[in-house]
Design a protein around this motif. Structure first.
Motif: not given
Length: 424
Positions: A157-175
Motif C-alpha cells: 500500500x502507498x499511504x498518502x497525506x492528501x488527495x493530491x498525493x493520491x492522484x499523483x500516484x494513480x496517474x504516474x504509477x498506474x500499477x
C-alpha cells in the motif's frame, strides 16, 4: 472536545482497529530517512505516541550515519534503534533486514528511504518473514513517485497525506493505483478559541518552514514585508525555521526602509516550542509552490491561526476561501498584502476565520480521530493477502561509476571507509 459526530466516528474506528485473536498486540515498525526533519517526523512521533492506545506496538529504526542526528529524534515516545554506519549498499540492506527480522512486525512503514524496499525484497525472497509493507508519500511531486516506481512489486500500500498525493500516484504509477490509501496528520487542537485575542493590536504573522527558496519560496517574504510597510499595516512577523537561504532572507528583510524591529527570526525550534509560538499568532503565512499537506498549517488552524497561503492543491483541499482561510496565487505579493490589510482592518473577519479554521481541524485532524483512522488502516493492510514470491524481482542498486567498472559493492564500501567518505 470533539464534536459529537466526530467523537462517535473516532470511537467506532478505534474499536475496528483493535487487533483480534489471542490477545496479541499487532506490531508496526517505522523506518525513516534519518536526515528528514519537519512535518513527516512530527507525524511519526505522534503515530508512535498514540498508536499503542489502539493496540499497536511501535518501534522506529534509523539507518546508521556518521553525521550527528537531528534533535527531532530526541526523547522518542517508543523504542528507537540506531543502526551502525554502513559503507556499502548490500551491507545496509542486510543491516536493515536483520532489524526488521528481529522485531517480527505485522507491518513495516517506510518514510523516504530507498533502502527499505530492498531490505523487504531480501526478506520476502528468502521467505524469512510474513509481513506487509506500506510506503508513504508526504510530498506532491514527481521525485517521490520516481522513488516508489521501481518497488511496485513489493509495496502492499502507498499511504498518502492528501488527495493530491493520491492522484499523483494513480496517474504516474498506474500499477499502484488500487493500493493507494489515505491517512490524516494527527494535530493537537486547543480546547477553545477566545475571540478577544484578535480584537486589537498589531496583526501577528508567523512563517514556519525550512528557510529554503526551492519549494518554500522563503525569499518572497522580502517584498511581502516591504509591501506591508508601504501599506501602513501595523504588523509583527515571527519567522521560525532554518535553512540554506536564512542569511539571504534576513539580509533582505533588514534592508527594508522603515521596517524597524517588526520582524524576528527564532531559528529552528522543537515542535512543542513551535506550537507555543503558534498559539500567540493571528495569521500563518505559507508561500510554497508545492506541498504534500503541511502539518504546520493544520497545527496553526488547531491553535486558531488563520492560514493565508498559496493556492496550490495541498492547501486548496483544506481551505474554504474567506471562511476558514485565504488562498493567494503563488508569487502574487500584492494579493498577499491586500489580504493581510483586510484582516488587519476587519478584526471580526479575522476572529470568525480563526474559529472556523479551529473547528475544521478539530473535526478531522484531532489525534483521537486521525490516529484511530491510521490504526484501522494498518490493521486492514496487515490482513491483505501477501503477493506471490515468484513475482518479486531481485535486488538492484543504483548505478555508480565504480559499479559500471565492475567493482563489487563490498570493495566500494572498503574504499569509502578508508577514505572516510560518507556512509550509504
Amino acid at each position: 472536545s470533539l464534536s459529537e459526530g466526530s467523537a462517535r466516528w473516532a470511537a467506532s474506528s478505534a474499536e475496528k482497529a483493535r487487533p483480534i485473536g489471542m490477545g496479541k498486540r499487532s506490531r508496526v515498525l517505522f523506518v525513516c530517512n534519518p536526515f528528514w526533519i519537519g512535518g513527516p517526523i512530527t507525524w511519526l512521533r505522534r503515530a508512535c505516541q498514540y498508536l499503542p492506545e489502539h493496540g499497536w506496538e511501535c518501534k522506529l529504526v534509523l539507518p546508521g550515519t556518521t553525521r550527528t542526528y537531528h534533535a527531532d529524534w530526541k526523547d522518542w515516545p517508543c523504542p528507537l534503534e540506531l543502526l551502525k554506519p554502513v559503507y556499502s549498499g548490500p551491507g545496509l540492506v542486510r543491516s536493515l533486514a536483520n532489524a526488521i527480522r528481529s522485531f517480527d512486525p505485522d507491518v513495516v512503514v517506510g518514510v523516504a528511504l530507498d533502502v527499505i524496499p530492498n531490505a523487504i525484497r531480501l526478506l520476502r525472497r528468502s521467505n524469512q518473514l510474513s509481513f506487509h509493507y506500506i510506503d508513504t508519500l508526504h510530498n506532491d511531486n514527481a521525485v517521490e513517485c520516481e522513488r516508489l516506481r521501481p518497488h511496485a512489486d513489493i509495496i502492499d500500500a502507498v499511504a498518502v497525506c492528501s488527495e493530491g498525493c493520491g492522484r499523483r500516484v494513480r496517474t504516474e504509477i498506474p500499477e499502484l493505483a488500487n493500493r493507494v490509501v489515505r491517512f490524516w496528520y494527527p494535530t493537537p487542537c486547543d480546547e477553545q478559541i477566545k475571540r478577544e485575542r484578535y480584537a486589537s493590536g498589531p496583526l501577528r504573522l508567523v512563517f514556519l518552514a525550512r528557510l529554503y527558496q526551492y519549494q518554500k519560496r522563503v525569499l518572497d517574504l522580502i517584498p511581502l514585508c516591504n509591501g506591508l510597510v508601504n501599506a501602513n499595516v501595523d504588523f509583527r512577523l515571527t519567522v521560525v525555521g532554518d535553512g540554506p537561504d536564512r542569511a539571504a532572507v534576513e539580509a533582505g528583510i533588514r534592508s527594508i526602509p522603515g521596517l524597524g524591529d517588526r520582524v524576528q527570526f527564532l531559528g529552528w525550534l522543537s515542535n512543542s516550542r513551535a506550537l507555543e509560538v503558534l498559539r500567540g499568532q493571528h495569521v500563518l503565512l505559507l508561500l510554497s509552490e508545492f506541498e504534500g499537506q503541511p502539518i504546520v498549517m493544520l497545527e496553526g488552524m488547531g491553535c486558531g491561526v488563520v492560514p493565508v497561503v498559496t493556492d496550490i492543491t495541498a492547501h486548496r483541499e483544506i481551505i474554504k476561501p474567506e471562511q476558514d482561510g485565504f488562498l493567494v496565487p503563488v508569487g502574487d505579493i500584492s494579493r498577499f498584502v491586500a489580504t493581510l490589510l483586510l484582516l488587519a482592518s476587519d478584526r471580526g473577519q479575522l476572529a470568525a476565520s480563526a474559529e472556523a479554521a479551529w473547528r475544521k481541524t478539530l473535526a478531522t485532524w484531532h489525534p483521537s480521530v486521525a490516529i484511530a483512522h491510521l490504526a484501522n488502516l494498518l490493521y486492514e493492510v496487515s490482513h491483505r493477502p501477501l503477493p506471490p514470491q515468484d513475482g518479486i524481482a531481485p535486488i538492484s542498486y543504483p548505478a555508480t561509476r565504480m559499479s559500471q567498472l565492475g567493482i563489487p559493492h563490498a570493495l566500494q564500501g572498503v574504499k569509502r571507509r578508508l577514505l572516510r567518505q560518507e556512509v550509504i
